[in-house]
Design a protein around this motif. Structure first.
Motif, PDB file in Angstrom:
ATOM      1  N   TRP A 262      27.454  20.643  39.731  1.00 43.95           N
ATOM      2  CA  TRP A 262      26.810  22.117  39.743  1.00 43.95           C
ATOM      3  C   TRP A 262      25.043  22.011  41.216  1.00 43.95           C
ATOM      4  N   LEU A 263      25.543  21.296  41.845  1.00 49.84           N
ATOM      5  CA  LEU A 263      24.402  20.851  42.747  1.00 49.84           C
ATOM      6  C   LEU A 263      24.534  21.873  43.706  1.00 49.84           C
ATOM      7  N   GLN A 264      24.202  23.445  44.321  1.00 49.59           N
ATOM      8  CA  GLN A 264      24.088  24.113  45.669  1.00 49.59           C
ATOM      9  C   GLN A 264      23.218  23.777  46.046  1.00 49.59           C
ATOM     10  N   THR A 265      21.693  23.086  46.011  1.00 52.08           N
ATOM     11  CA  THR A 265      21.078  23.059  46.694  1.00 52.08           C
ATOM     12  C   THR A 265      21.608  22.055  48.034  1.00 52.08           C
ATOM     13  N   LEU A 266      21.426  22.840  49.668  1.00 51.60           N
ATOM     14  CA  LEU A 266      21.821  21.584  50.777  1.00 51.60           C
ATOM     15  C   LEU A 266      21.271  20.964  50.960  1.00 51.60           C
ATOM     16  N   THR A 267      21.012  19.517  50.839  1.00 56.08           N
ATOM     17  CA  THR A 267      20.968  18.243  50.947  1.00 56.08           C
ATOM     18  C   THR A 267      21.123  17.792  52.314  1.00 56.08           C
ATOM     19  N   SER A 268      20.169  16.699  52.741  1.00 57.79           N
ATOM     20  CA  SER A 268      20.668  16.122  54.270  1.00 57.79           C
ATOM     21  C   SER A 268      21.171  15.017  54.180  1.00 57.79           C
ATOM     22  N   ASN A 269      21.802  14.495  54.206  1.00 56.98           N
ATOM     23  CA  ASN A 269      22.311  12.458  53.782  1.00 56.98           C
ATOM     24  C   ASN A 269      22.145  11.817  54.721  1.00 56.98           C
ATOM     25  N   SER A 270      22.256  12.198  56.369  1.00 55.51           N
ATOM     26  CA  SER A 270      21.790  11.572  57.277  1.00 55.51           C
ATOM     27  C   SER A 270      20.441  11.252  57.803  1.00 55.51           C
ATOM     28  N   ASN A 271      19.625  10.114  57.895  1.00 55.53           N
ATOM     29  CA  ASN A 271      18.398   9.936  57.780  1.00 55.53           C
ATOM     30  C   ASN A 271      17.708  10.844  56.792  1.00 55.53           C
TER      31      ASN A 271
ATOM     32  N   VAL B 190      20.801  12.779  48.399  1.00 59.44           N
ATOM     33  CA  VAL B 190      21.088  12.339  47.567  1.00 59.44           C
ATOM     34  C   VAL B 190      21.824  11.318  47.205  1.00 59.44           C
ATOM     35  N   PHE B 191      21.313  10.835  46.040  1.00 62.63           N
ATOM     36  CA  PHE B 191      22.434   9.135  46.283  1.00 62.63           C
ATOM     37  C   PHE B 191      23.609   9.957  45.448  1.00 62.63           C
ATOM     38  N   ARG B 192      24.722  10.121  45.878  1.00 61.95           N
ATOM     39  CA  ARG B 192      25.816  10.452  45.299  1.00 61.95           C
ATOM     40  C   ARG B 192      26.607   9.627  44.323  1.00 61.95           C
ATOM     41  N   ASP B 193      26.739   8.490  45.079  1.00 64.02           N
ATOM     42  CA  ASP B 193      27.513   7.423  44.985  1.00 64.02           C
ATOM     43  C   ASP B 193      27.227   6.395  43.817  1.00 64.02           C
ATOM     44  N   GLY B 194      26.151   7.063  43.596  1.00 61.78           N
ATOM     45  CA  GLY B 194      25.197   5.969  42.485  1.00 61.78           C
ATOM     46  C   GLY B 194      26.229   6.069  41.136  1.00 61.78           C
ATOM     47  N   SER B 195      25.618   5.199  40.446  1.00 62.30           N
ATOM     48  CA  SER B 195      26.051   4.794  38.880  1.00 62.30           C
ATOM     49  C   SER B 195      24.822   5.392  38.092  1.00 62.30           C
ATOM     50  N   CYS B 196      25.013   5.269  36.644  1.00 62.20           N
ATOM     51  CA  CYS B 196      23.762   5.212  35.791  1.00 62.20           C
ATOM     52  C   CYS B 196      23.239   3.804  36.178  1.00 62.20           C
ATOM     53  N   CYS B 197      21.632   3.684  36.575  1.00 63.25           N
ATOM     54  CA  CYS B 197      20.997   3.115  36.982  1.00 63.25           C
ATOM     55  C   CYS B 197      20.862   1.401  35.636  1.00 63.25           C
ATOM     56  N   GLY B 198      20.913   1.727  34.859  1.00 60.75           N
ATOM     57  CA  GLY B 198      21.776   0.660  34.174  1.00 60.75           C
ATOM     58  C   GLY B 198      20.508   0.623  32.875  1.00 60.75           C
ATOM     59  N   ASP B 199      19.392   1.300  33.008  1.00 62.77           N
ATOM     60  CA  ASP B 199      18.414   1.333  31.906  1.00 62.77           C
ATOM     61  C   ASP B 199      19.040   1.299  30.136  1.00 62.77           C
ATOM     62  N   ILE B 200      20.385   1.619  30.177  1.00 64.90           N
ATOM     63  CA  ILE B 200      20.724   1.163  28.697  1.00 64.90           C
ATOM     64  C   ILE B 200      20.893   0.014  28.946  1.00 64.90           C
ATOM     65  N   VAL B 201      22.205   0.013  30.060  1.00 69.30           N
ATOM     66  CA  VAL B 201      23.071  -1.736  29.820  1.00 69.30           C
ATOM     67  C   VAL B 201      21.591  -2.420  29.387  1.00 69.30           C
ATOM     68  N   TYR B 202      20.695  -2.194  29.688  1.00 66.69           N
ATOM     69  CA  TYR B 202      19.670  -3.341  29.724  1.00 66.69           C
ATOM     70  C   TYR B 202      19.165  -3.431  28.713  1.00 66.69           C
ATOM     71  N   HIS B 203      18.799  -2.760  27.655  1.00 67.80           N
ATOM     72  CA  HIS B 203      18.355  -2.658  26.718  1.00 67.80           C
ATOM     73  C   HIS B 203      18.626  -3.222  25.752  1.00 67.80           C
ATOM     74  N   ILE B 204      20.697  -2.913  25.909  1.00 66.42           N
ATOM     75  CA  ILE B 204      21.690  -3.401  24.746  1.00 66.42           C
ATOM     76  C   ILE B 204      21.125  -4.426  25.146  1.00 66.42           C
ATOM     77  N   GLY B 205      21.425  -4.910  25.712  1.00 68.98           N
ATOM     78  CA  GLY B 205      21.103  -6.787  26.331  1.00 68.98           C
ATOM     79  C   GLY B 205      22.445  -7.108  27.461  1.00 68.98           C
ATOM     80  N   ASP B 206      23.213  -6.555  27.628  1.00 66.47           N
ATOM     81  CA  ASP B 206      24.231  -7.008  28.466  1.00 66.47           C
ATOM     82  C   ASP B 206      24.205  -7.170  29.968  1.00 66.47           C
ATOM     83  N   ASP B 207      23.056  -8.111  29.939  1.00 67.06           N
ATOM     84  CA  ASP B 207      22.827  -8.592  31.271  1.00 67.06           C
ATOM     85  C   ASP B 207      23.507  -8.677  32.217  1.00 67.06           C
TER      86      ASP B 207
END
Ligand code: FAD
Ligand code: FAD
Ligand code: SF4
Ligand code: SF4
Lengths: 371, 323, 264
Positions: free
Chosen positions: A123-132, A169-186
């Motif tokens: 959905w991201l239309q706005t130009l972002t720069s990923n070099s430096n 924009v960090f495009r390669d990332g996954s979920c930060c893990g918040d929910i995984v932490y709260h579920i307790g799957d260390d």
């Protein structure tokens, strides 16, 4: 007669960072818990002190807001105890079955909604720069897949760009893990966050910017505990925007409005960021700012934390309503906040209660003031 | 004359309608290619029901009547089918692709080293009388034209609802088979059965379909359906979580609708689901996501929250509010 | 104590990511990501629950290309004790006849089985014919569309729940047997990541070719098949108007009412 299981007591206390020992069982927490009738807060801590691992429903209903902590005379980090209990329950395979589905979604699609990985930024239309770039945004999954969150992100990018900031924009990332932490799957958490941190580092950002206090809390406070290193400053967008404001880079116009501000738990209570958002709101000429009864360190909760937003947690919505009522009480219908969970929870619940309340992210407000 | 067989499924004497669809189609093929069309009818006390079956295109109804055949049992049914096939050597055996039809056909195919076309949506023979049919795959987006090669008998299961039930005036004979084998189940026994009222929505005129976006709030959906005079269907996840019976699940592993109107609430439009609504007349969907894939399959996509729109629609339909 | 519980597991492309090229008449799976066939995850979950209750060893067997390795390891991470991949060029183009033959031969080779579980159907080919077919090759009873195995008694019978039109039936079936497990009947467990690390790095996947199974190339693959695919077609949805209606809830309710009025 109950006999103390010392070994188990140590095990649970260790998983909870030693917090259970600080509790002297006064019960203030249960009285104050936003969901106190379904969570036996004090009793659970008592069990832990006796070396018994609680696994009642309340453990999973808790929204980890730590409002209870803010009222506790002994400053017990109760949410840390809840998380310790969850972790051990998960280890013993005693956690609710449905949580497996969320874990599968994070594993397969990189977000707890199970939306296609490839559509995270389609959905991201706005130009972002990923070099430096000056900043790299690590978005929250909810913001990336929710129309409302996408608006906020787009506006944030525009506001930053108008202040002359190069945005990546960090495009390669996954979920930060918040929910995984709260579920307790260390172990899954450890793997996930290290992978995220490594990919993030490879972009060589100078600042990592988060729109979610939850992402912020994870990156800043939890990742290091799992040896996931982020070598540059992690900032919540309100922090960064406040710096821009003080450097004179953010030019704000006038806006007539009476607003109040809801401190997200993970921003205010967990990370003490209360002045930056207020500074930004008050910098907009013409905005009348009113404070709700519960604010800053003693803020209430939107009901979305600790997994509340991803699970069918009907009780959590009572916390949402309590807060909406405080908004009405101070005589405004504009609620400003700074978290994608809060926006989603408040907007959805206001529809159900029929309250005429408009929910803004601070970015929405700034973006209007710039135009 | 070579024989074209159709397995007629029943439970407690009640004939599965889709078997009759297959029989009607078989007759058409039989006339065209010169096959004698035989209905294979297994059950308990079903002899007097043979008339009902035969008129849909058979020239012969082979009945095996035995108390142990009252319900489908894969062990006994495959044993009986094996004996019958060995005795008569049919060219082709067709089944309706119901749970039981697929269960039985899969076993028979290996028993006779037969080619088996799966849940076909079209059926024909080629010049060497090999069976050809279209088999949908990948959730229904793509169909393969598959052909049996030279095996006899050759088999196919037919997707329910693709062919029409017809009646034929020609006469047929009813033959009761005594196989002379013992029909006691040795490996599979039925202990109990629980059947609710079965609702067949494959032929409903109007259907309101609930997806996950309804949050499983079937009360709201049912109320709306009632006001519209429609039946209710669901997407798979709602059947999975148990708020609705499997029978009203729509899609590739459920029912294919043929309704004039489908009002679909909160379904994203996954291929496994949309294959079940492709034959509908007017399709109206409600979804809060304007880009949901269901758009492609909608005549009208109403963008908004079900919980805001539907209660208002209900009021309009009740006449409590004026449009 | 149960003997081996074998799960036949297939890897499939995600259906929504498979595209069709009408010119070359080919199915393009290259852009589609793969996954364990959803119903097979339910079968594996059921197998693991049986193991927890009655003991035994859960062995996953799969017939497919070497790239499936990763998914078999995932099954091991979920808790399977062993995994076998049958991989051979000669297997390409198998229809259900050689597929069932190959899988049944491998299951025989594994031996010592009490229960074999499959998914109700795959999400690509989706014939649902594989489970009964394997049952016939092995000459053991088969049951399809089961949603649970309720109990296994000492005398070697199992009580299973099978979905039927309008409800379900409870059957008693004699061990050993093969069953096809309904999609969505349970929640597959999420793998333990400590085990996953081991499964990814150290676990030794067994790979068999058709020679290992004593099958010859004539018996399998395209040559051993009883059907052939002669053509492929895209099933095009009928043209829809695709009109998007937006507005306030009140307005939308009214528009809907107008659209529906003619059908009342
Ligand atoms: C082998 C196999 C067979 C399958 N067979 C079938 C089958 O026969 N039938 C079937 O249905 N599925 C089947 N599936 C599952 C299918 O792939 C999808 O997972 C399923 O159809 C999704 O159901 P859904 O659209 O209800 O839910 P979701 O995909 O979760 O979609 C929910 C939708 O509701 C919208 N929404 C949410 N809240 C609201 C609101 N308040 N107001 C308005 N809109 C809202 C969302 O935007 C979303 O688009 C099968 C899968 C496999 C692998
Ligand atoms: C569009 C299309 C149409 C087809 N039509 C036909 C046809 O009409 N007749 C025909 O004979 N073949 C047909 N095939 C080929 C058939 O799909 C393949 O033979 C396939 O190898 C097995 O069948 P399935 O995927 O249908 O399995 P299903 O019978 O649907 O699978 C049920 C279960 O069996 C197990 N299983 C299936 N395959 C494997 C495997 N390779 N390894 C381990 N476990 C497995 C899994 O547990 C699975 O859940 C078709 C294929 C396609 C793509
Ligand atoms: S308020 Fe603090 S000290 Fe009192 S019972 Fe709760 S945790 Fe213990
Ligand atoms: S963290 Fe919040 S929900 Fe949990 S016990 Fe404390 S007050 Fe209650």
């Amino acid at each position: 007669m109950i006999r103390v299981d010392f070994e188990n007591r140590i095990r649970i206390a260790e998983a909870s960072g030693g917090e259970p020992y600080k509790c002297f069982q006064c019960g203030t927490c249960t009285v104050n818990c936003l969901l106190g009738d379904v969570i036996p807060v004090r009793r659970n801590i008592r069990y832990v002190q006796l070396g018994v691992l609680p696994s009642n429903d309340g453990i999973w209903k808790c929204i980890t807001c730590n409002f209870c902590r803010s009222q506790c005379p002994s400053d017990v980090d109760i949410a840390a105890i809840v998380r310790g209990i969850r972790y051990l329950n998960y280890e013993e395979k005693r956690s609710p079955e449905e949580l497996n589905e969320i874990l599968w979604r994070v594993y397969e699609e990189g977000n707890p909604l199970g939306s296609p990985r490839g559509e995270r930024f389609s959905w991201l239309q706005t130009l972002t720069s990923n070099s430096n770039p000056d900043v790299v945004i690590y978005t929250c999954c909810l913001a990336a897949y929710d129309k409302r969150g996408q608006q906020v992100l787009t506006k944030l990018i525009n506001v930053l760009q108008s202040a002359g900031v190069e945005v990546g924009v960090f495009r390669d990332g996954s979920c930060c893990g918040d929910i995984v932490y709260h579920i307790g799957d260390d172990y899954f958490y450890e793997e996930l966050v290290n992978e995220n941190a490594e990919k993030l580092e490879s972009m060589k950002p100078s600042v990592v910017l988060t729109v979610s206090p939850h992402v912020y809390h994870n990156l800043k406070n939890l990742y290091p505990r799992y040896n996931a290193k982020i070598s540059v400053p992690v900032m919540h967008h309100t922090q960064y925007l406040y710096e821009l404001l003080n450097d004179g880079k953010l030019k704000l116009g006038r806006l007539e409005n009476k607003v109040t501000y809801h401190d997200p738990c993970y921003l205010a209570r967990y990370n003490g960021l209360t002045e930056e958002p207020r500074g930004l709101i008050e910098a907009v000429d013409g905005v009348e700012f009113v404070e709700m009864l519960h604010n800053k360190y003693e803020t209430l909760c939107c009901g979305g934390g600790g997994g509340g937003i991803w699970t069918e947690n009907m009780e959590a919505r009572r916390a949402t309503r309590d807060r909406l009522n405080e908004v009405t009480e101070v005589g405004t219908n504009t609620l400003v906040t700074a978290c994608p969970y809060c926006i989603r929870m408040f907007e959805d619940e206001a529809k159900v209660t029929g309250q005429d309340i408009v929910v803004y992210d601070i970015v929405d407000l700034l973006s209007m003031a710039i135009e | 004359m070579e024989e074209l067989w159709v397995f007629i499924e029943q439970d407690e004497g009640e004939v599965e309608e889709s078997s009759l669809e297959v029989l009607s189609k078989a007759r058409e093929l039989g006339d065209k290619y010169g096959f004698e069309v035989v209905a294979i009818f297994l059950g308990d006390g079903v002899k007097n029901k043979a008339e009902e079956v035969g008129k849909h295109g058979a020239s012969k109804v082979l009945v095996v009547d035995n108390p142990n055949l009252r319900h489908y049992n894969s062990e006994l049914y495959s044993k009986v089918m094996e004996k019958l096939i060995m005795k008569y050597n049919p060219n082709t055996v067709l089944f309706s692709a119901t749970r039981n039809g697929r269960d039985l056909a899969g076993r028979i195919a290996v028993k006779f080293k037969s080619g088996l076309l799966a849940h076909v949506i079209s059926l024909d023979f080629d010049e060497s009388k090999d069976l050809v049919g279209k088999v949908p795959g990948f959730g229904g987006n793509i169909a393969a034209v598959v052909k049996c090669i030279e095996s006899r008998p050759q088999l196919a299961t037919v997707t329910p609802g693709v062919f029409e039930i017809k009646e034929y005036k020609s006469t047929f004979e009813v033959i009761e088979e005594d196989l002379g084998v013992e029909l006691e189940p040795k490996n599979i026994k039925i202990l109990s059965k629980e059947k609710g009222e079965y609702i067949d929505i494959s032929k409903s005129e109007k259907v309101v379909v609930a997806g996950m976006g309804t949050g499983g709030r079937m009360d709201l959906v049912e109320e709306l359906a009632k006001l519209l005079g429609a039946d209710v269907g669901v997407t798979r996840p709602l059947a999975d979580i148990g708020v609705a019976p499997r029978d009203i699940q729509i899609g590739s592993t459920g029912v294919t609708l043929k309704s004039k109107l489908a009002l679909i609430l909160g379904a994203s439009g996954a291929p496994h689901f949309t294959s079940g609504i492709k034959d509908c007349g007017l399709v109206i969907t409600v979804n809060k996501d304007p880009e949901a894939p269901i758009k492609e399959y909608s005549d009208y996509l109403v963008v908004g929250d079900i919980f805001e729109i539907i209660p208002r629609l209900v009021k309009l339909l009740r006449g409590e509010e004026n449009a | 104590m149960l003997r081996n519980i074998i799960v036949a597991l297939k890897v499939v492309p995600k259906p929504e990511e498979v595209t069709f090229n009408p010119e070359t008449k080919t199915v393009d799976r290259s852009k589609a990501r793969n996954e364990i066939n959803p119903a097979d995850k339910n079968a594996l979950e059921l197998a693991l629950r049986l193991k927890e209750k009655y003991g035994g060893k859960v062995i996953v067997v799969s017939m497919g290309p070497p790239i499936w390795d990763k998914y078999l390891r995932l099954a091991v991470a979920m808790g399977a004790d062993d995994a076998i991949l049958i991989s051979d060029r000669a297997l390409a183009g198998s229809d259900t006849f050689p597929t069932t033959r190959t899988l049944a031969t491998a299951i025989k080779k594994i031996g010592n089985y009490d229960i074999i579980l499959c998914g109700e159907e795959s999400s690509d080919g989706g014939t649902g014919q594989v489970p009964p077919g394997i049952g016939e090759w092995l000459d053991i009873p088969h049951i399809t569309f089961i949603s649970d195995i309720i109990e296994i008694s000492e005398d070697g019978w199992a009580e299973v729940k099978r979905t039927i039109k309008g409800g379900h039936e409870i059957l008693k079936v004699k061990l050993p047997f093969i069953a096809a497990v309904e999609l969505g009947c349970n929640t597959p467990r999420f793998p333990d990541f400590r085990r996953k690390r081991w499964a990814d790095r150290e676990f030794q996947l067994t790979i068999w070719n058709i020679g290992d199974l004593g099958l010859n190339p004539e018996e399998v693959g395209l040559k051993g098949s009883k059907t052939i695919v002669v053509d492929l077609e895209e099933v095009r949805p009928p043209e829809r108007k695709r009109e998007v209606l937006t507005g306030a809830p009140d307005e939308l309710a009214k528009k809907l009412y107008e659209l529906l009025k003619g059908y009342l």
